[in-house]
Scaffold this motif. Structure first.
Motif, PDB file in Angstrom:
ATOM      1  N   PHE A   1      67.921  53.594  48.778  1.00  0.00           N
ATOM      2  CA  PHE A   1      67.826  52.866  50.047  1.00  0.00           C
ATOM      3  C   PHE A   1      69.226  52.534  50.555  1.00  0.00           C
ATOM      4  O   PHE A   1      69.456  52.479  51.778  1.00  0.00           O
ATOM      5  CB  PHE A   1      67.006  51.589  49.832  1.00  0.00           C
ATOM      6  CG  PHE A   1      66.853  50.725  51.057  1.00  0.00           C
ATOM      7  CD1 PHE A   1      66.424  51.244  52.266  1.00  0.00           C
ATOM      8  CD2 PHE A   1      67.139  49.360  50.994  1.00  0.00           C
ATOM      9  CE1 PHE A   1      66.279  50.438  53.382  1.00  0.00           C
ATOM     10  CE2 PHE A   1      66.995  48.543  52.105  1.00  0.00           C
ATOM     11  CZ  PHE A   1      66.560  49.082  53.303  1.00  0.00           C
ATOM     12  N   ILE A   2      70.157  52.324  49.639  1.00  0.00           N
ATOM     13  CA  ILE A   2      71.548  52.035  50.019  1.00  0.00           C
ATOM     14  C   ILE A   2      72.123  53.211  50.800  1.00  0.00           C
ATOM     15  O   ILE A   2      72.759  53.028  51.854  1.00  0.00           O
ATOM     16  CB  ILE A   2      72.398  51.752  48.761  1.00  0.00           C
ATOM     17  CG1 ILE A   2      71.892  50.497  48.052  1.00  0.00           C
ATOM     18  CG2 ILE A   2      73.865  51.610  49.126  1.00  0.00           C
ATOM     19  CD1 ILE A   2      72.460  50.306  46.659  1.00  0.00           C
TER      20      ILE A   2
ATOM     21  N   ALA B   1      60.284  55.337  54.376  1.00  0.00           N
ATOM     22  CA  ALA B   1      58.974  55.326  53.716  1.00  0.00           C
ATOM     23  C   ALA B   1      59.048  55.240  52.197  1.00  0.00           C
ATOM     24  O   ALA B   1      58.338  54.433  51.585  1.00  0.00           O
ATOM     25  CB  ALA B   1      58.166  56.552  54.148  1.00  0.00           C
ATOM     26  N   PRO B   2      59.895  56.046  51.510  1.00  0.00           N
ATOM     27  CA  PRO B   2      59.890  55.987  50.040  1.00  0.00           C
ATOM     28  C   PRO B   2      60.567  54.763  49.452  1.00  0.00           C
ATOM     29  O   PRO B   2      60.474  54.527  48.244  1.00  0.00           O
ATOM     30  CB  PRO B   2      60.639  57.262  49.634  1.00  0.00           C
ATOM     31  CG  PRO B   2      61.425  57.672  50.810  1.00  0.00           C
ATOM     32  CD  PRO B   2      60.781  57.101  52.023  1.00  0.00           C
TER      33      PRO B   2
ATOM     34  N   PHE C   1      55.510  51.790  46.214  1.00  0.00           N
ATOM     35  CA  PHE C   1      55.748  52.734  45.120  1.00  0.00           C
ATOM     36  C   PHE C   1      55.174  54.099  45.464  1.00  0.00           C
ATOM     37  O   PHE C   1      54.027  54.205  45.924  1.00  0.00           O
ATOM     38  CB  PHE C   1      55.088  52.245  43.825  1.00  0.00           C
ATOM     39  CG  PHE C   1      55.715  51.011  43.242  1.00  0.00           C
ATOM     40  CD1 PHE C   1      57.006  50.627  43.577  1.00  0.00           C
ATOM     41  CD2 PHE C   1      55.006  50.218  42.348  1.00  0.00           C
ATOM     42  CE1 PHE C   1      57.582  49.485  43.043  1.00  0.00           C
ATOM     43  CE2 PHE C   1      55.571  49.076  41.802  1.00  0.00           C
ATOM     44  CZ  PHE C   1      56.865  48.702  42.149  1.00  0.00           C
ATOM     45  N   THR C   2      55.964  55.135  45.229  1.00  0.00           N
ATOM     46  CA  THR C   2      55.499  56.500  45.426  1.00  0.00           C
ATOM     47  C   THR C   2      54.624  56.925  44.246  1.00  0.00           C
ATOM     48  O   THR C   2      54.582  56.259  43.207  1.00  0.00           O
ATOM     49  CB  THR C   2      56.677  57.474  45.555  1.00  0.00           C
ATOM     50  OG1 THR C   2      57.393  57.491  44.303  1.00  0.00           O
ATOM     51  CG2 THR C   2      57.623  57.050  46.670  1.00  0.00           C
ATOM     52  N   GLU C   3      53.957  58.060  44.409  1.00  0.00           N
ATOM     53  CA  GLU C   3      53.110  58.590  43.331  1.00  0.00           C
ATOM     54  C   GLU C   3      53.920  58.818  42.060  1.00  0.00           C
ATOM     55  O   GLU C   3      53.495  58.479  40.948  1.00  0.00           O
ATOM     56  CB  GLU C   3      52.475  59.905  43.785  1.00  0.00           C
ATOM     57  CG  GLU C   3      51.394  60.435  42.870  1.00  0.00           C
ATOM     58  CD  GLU C   3      50.009  59.945  43.267  1.00  0.00           C
ATOM     59  OE1 GLU C   3      49.267  59.553  42.353  1.00  0.00           O
ATOM     60  OE2 GLU C   3      49.687  59.949  44.459  1.00  0.00           O
ATOM     61  N   HIS C   4      55.104  59.380  42.215  1.00  0.00           N
ATOM     62  CA  HIS C   4      55.959  59.657  41.059  1.00  0.00           C
ATOM     63  C   HIS C   4      56.376  58.364  40.355  1.00  0.00           C
ATOM     64  O   HIS C   4      56.374  58.279  39.117  1.00  0.00           O
ATOM     65  CB  HIS C   4      57.201  60.434  41.498  1.00  0.00           C
ATOM     66  CG  HIS C   4      58.186  60.661  40.389  1.00  0.00           C
ATOM     67  ND1 HIS C   4      57.971  61.567  39.371  1.00  0.00           N
ATOM     68  CD2 HIS C   4      59.402  60.083  40.130  1.00  0.00           C
ATOM     69  CE1 HIS C   4      58.995  61.550  38.536  1.00  0.00           C
ATOM     70  NE2 HIS C   4      59.871  60.661  38.967  1.00  0.00           N
TER      71      HIS C   4
ATOM     72  N   GLY D   1      54.518  57.427  56.916  1.00  0.00           N
ATOM     73  CA  GLY D   1      55.352  58.561  57.293  1.00  0.00           C
ATOM     74  C   GLY D   1      54.962  59.845  56.585  1.00  0.00           C
ATOM     75  O   GLY D   1      55.811  60.692  56.292  1.00  0.00           O
ATOM     76  N   GLY D   2      53.670  60.007  56.283  1.00  0.00           N
ATOM     77  CA  GLY D   2      53.204  61.210  55.612  1.00  0.00           C
ATOM     78  C   GLY D   2      53.350  61.173  54.102  1.00  0.00           C
ATOM     79  O   GLY D   2      53.034  62.152  53.423  1.00  0.00           O
ATOM     80  N   ILE D   3      53.833  60.041  53.544  1.00  0.00           N
ATOM     81  CA  ILE D   3      54.024  59.908  52.105  1.00  0.00           C
ATOM     82  C   ILE D   3      52.964  58.955  51.538  1.00  0.00           C
ATOM     83  O   ILE D   3      52.674  57.914  52.133  1.00  0.00           O
ATOM     84  CB  ILE D   3      55.435  59.366  51.783  1.00  0.00           C
ATOM     85  CG1 ILE D   3      56.500  60.341  52.299  1.00  0.00           C
ATOM     86  CG2 ILE D   3      55.610  59.142  50.289  1.00  0.00           C
ATOM     87  CD1 ILE D   3      57.911  59.829  52.135  1.00  0.00           C
ATOM     88  N   THR D   4      52.386  59.323  50.406  1.00  0.00           N
ATOM     89  CA  THR D   4      51.411  58.452  49.743  1.00  0.00           C
ATOM     90  C   THR D   4      52.138  57.298  49.068  1.00  0.00           C
ATOM     91  O   THR D   4      53.037  57.504  48.260  1.00  0.00           O
ATOM     92  CB  THR D   4      50.616  59.238  48.686  1.00  0.00           C
ATOM     93  OG1 THR D   4      49.884  60.280  49.347  1.00  0.00           O
ATOM     94  CG2 THR D   4      49.644  58.323  47.953  1.00  0.00           C
TER      95      THR D   4
END
Length: 606
Positions: free
Chosen positions: A39-40, A282-283, A287-290, A321-324
């Motif tokens: 994010f930085i 978005a990521p 938390f993302t799936e990974h 944004g299209g990300i789970t």
């Protein structure tokens, strides 16, 4: 699960759930930690001022704490740069994902004076309470930079002005100048422009709106004046700090909503905005799936095959944004409680505003569609207008979408910065808010309390169908004015009644709706789970008449349909069931007839 059966790491590895202090996580040798340091990089490469909106408990404050820890120049008590601390932080970040960006580490880590101010605890019933809260917040901020009084680069005149903030002797105009003035002094001392981090900027306004709109009736002129004073105060603070501030290197502002009609960010030509409908950040929130898979492995919960499926059903479902994306607050509490599936996020703040809106008649058609797993079309506008919620379904859906109670299946951006969206309920945890509202809506129509409504349903569950039938007839008579006003309202009422019934019993019963069973489809089958108080299964068939046909005969036909089409097949698969109640209900307006039959379940031997 038994205590620590699958949890590979000690519960001490979980920092206090809800902690937003990045340093605690970064310096711990054992904390469960999701690395969001990229994010930085995104902020370094962003516009000069960024407004990022996300639902509550989605890691906004923790990310802002991380930015402060990364960018800020650490100082000793006399104002000199603490080179040892800066080097220590460099080692910490070099071992994280941002460590793969050595140029950013060299140019930005520990190189900028940083102001971090968080408004999440600023709430009040009056303007005076809110202003006092902000004054105390600014006072603490200046105390944290008291070392500036020892600077040889700052004039005595400026230091005298600085002291006003230390002793809380500053007027309203100086309050509005406070962030700008501090950035000026920091620039003078360090000869570097300032990173300004403003967290949860909208909390005071959201809290104010919620308290006013949760009440019946419109706000008074005096209350409207209070609100305008709040907006003017924040507009003054942000305008000075973010617009035309020559001492500003980068500004990041977070909140839940983009408050419309406040003009807090007007005139900012370099403002970058990012909401749950955008992809850029978005990521970095949630938390993302990974990341979830890594957490499951780290805690040992990946050893349980059913964990992933259950967790997705409860806490997944967000499309950012299209990300789970998973709800981070729920995931961390789920892991801490060793895989116990229950609602963690929905109870972390007052939902009075949303709950009051969800039981309004004008929203019921869409609420029932959403509760059934369907989607609703809407025009999403990131600029939230609270005052429209009572009258506009679209305003309510905006609040629900940007607050995390709905998610977008599909979105297309329009030229006016709005979005055409199909929205749905993201997961089982959030669905409880909607289905619970259906119970409250039906109870309101029956003119009874929710506890009386639950007692009414309990009569059915324990097999006292006669009492249930008598109460139902009296309740329908009370609510006749609504569903007798047209076929659409009648359909909404009866559908809401069925959905409310399902919601009330779903924790203790397996619920089947219009699923194949035997030779046809039963309208509703309720099969007790082992934890259910009563071991009665219920098979319900509903009939609705628009003519003057005999309702008692129609109810008997519904009962016969249950028996002739062998709907009981599904029940026999469950050993816990002791008795089956077959219930046929026939409705016409305020009239209802009920036919029923009880039978002991014959166990099928293997």
């Amino acid at each position: 699960m038994t205590e620590n059966t699958f949890l590979k790491v000690s519960k001490k590895s979980f920092r206090e759930i809800g902690s937003s202090n990045f340093e605690e996580f970064a310096t711990s040798q054992s904390a469960i930690f999701v690395d969001k340091t990229l994010f930085i990089e995104a902020i370094v490469n962003s516009q000069k001022v960024n407004l990022i909106t996300r639902p509550r408990r989605w890691g906004k404050t923790l990310n802002m704490s991380m930015l402060q820890y990364f960018f800020n120049i650490p100082v000793q008590e006399d104002g000199r740069v603490d080179e040892e601390e800066r080097a220590r932080r460099h080692v910490i970040f070099s071992k994280m994902k941002i460590g793969y960006c050595p140029d950013i580490l060299a140019e930005y880590q520990g190189q900028y004076p940083t102001i971090f101010v968080c408004f999440k605890d600023i709430k009040g019933l009056t303007y005076e309470e809110i202003e006092t809260g902000i004054r105390n917040l600014i006072h603490k901020l200046y105390v944290a930079h008291e070392y500036l009084l020892q600077s040889k680069k700052i004039s005595e005149t400026k230091k005298e002005d600085f002291r006003k903030y230390l002793i809380k002797d500053f007027d309203l105009s100086e309050l509005k100048e406070s962030l700008f003035f501090l950035s000026e002094l920091l620039f003078t001392h360090f000869e570097k422009k300032v990173i300004l981090l403003i967290d949860e900027y909208d909390t005071p306004m959201n809290d104010w709106y919620a308290k006013q709109l949760a009440r019946d009736g419109s706000s008074s002129d005096e209350e409207d004046l209070y609100l305008q004073k709040i907006l003017l105060l924040f507009g003054g603070i942000f305008s000075k700090a973010l617009k035309g501030n020559d001492y500003l290197e980068k500004g990041v502002v977070t909140g839940i909503l983009r408050v419309a009609k406040a003009n807090l960010f007007s005139g900012l030509n370099n403002l970058g905005e990012d909401s749950v409908l955008d992809k850029k950040y978005a990521p970095h929130f949630g938390f993302t799936e990974h990341e979830v898979n890594s957490l499951l492995h780290e805690t040992g919960l990946d050893q349980i095959p059913q964990v992933s499926e259950g967790m997705k059903s409860w806490y997944n479902g967000y499309n950012i944004g299209g990300i789970t994306i998973y709800n981070p607050w729920s995931i961390m509490n789920y892991l801490y409680n060793e895989g116990e599936l229950k609602a963690y996020w929905v109870g972390t703040a007052s939902t009075a505003l949303i709950e009051n809106a969800l039981i309004l008649d004008k929203f019921q058609e869409e609420i029932q569609i959403l509760s059934n797993g369907g989607s609703v079309e809407m025009i999403a506008d990131p600029k939230m207008v609270f005052s429209d919620i009572r009258s506009s379904p679209n305003a309510l859906y905006n609040l629900l979408l940007f607050s995390g109670y709905l998610t977008s299946e599909r979105s297309m951006k329009n030229e006016d910065a709005t979005y055409n969206c199909d929205v749905k309920i993201p997961n089982r945890e959030v669905r409880g808010i909607f289905t619970g509202s259906l119970e409250k809506w039906i109870a309101k129509k029956f003119n009874i309390e929710v506890r009386d409504y639950n007692a009414f349903l309990n009569d059915l569950l324990k097999g006292d169908v006669e009492t249930f039938s008598e109460k139902l007839k009296s309740y329908l008579a009370v609510s006749a004015s609504f569903y007798s006003s047209g076929p659409k309202n009648a359909e909404l009422f009866y559908n809401g009644f069925i959905l409310g019934l399902i919601s009330a019993v779903s924790s203790y019963y397996f619920v089947e709706t219009e699923k194949e069973s035997g030779l046809g489809r039963a309208d509703l089958i309720l099969i007790p789970k082992p934890v259910a108080k009563y071991k009665n299964a219920l098979i319900l068939e509903f009939k609705f008449s628009k003519t003057q046909e005999d309702l008692a005969l129609l109810a008997k036909k519904a009962l016969e349909q249950i028996e002739t089409k062998n709907y009981e097949t599904k029940v026999k698969e469950h050993d816990v069931v002791e008795k089956t109640l077959k219930v046929g209900l026939a409705f016409r307006g305020k009239d209802v007839e009920v036919a029923f039959k009880a039978s002991r379940v014959t166990k099928v031997l293997p």
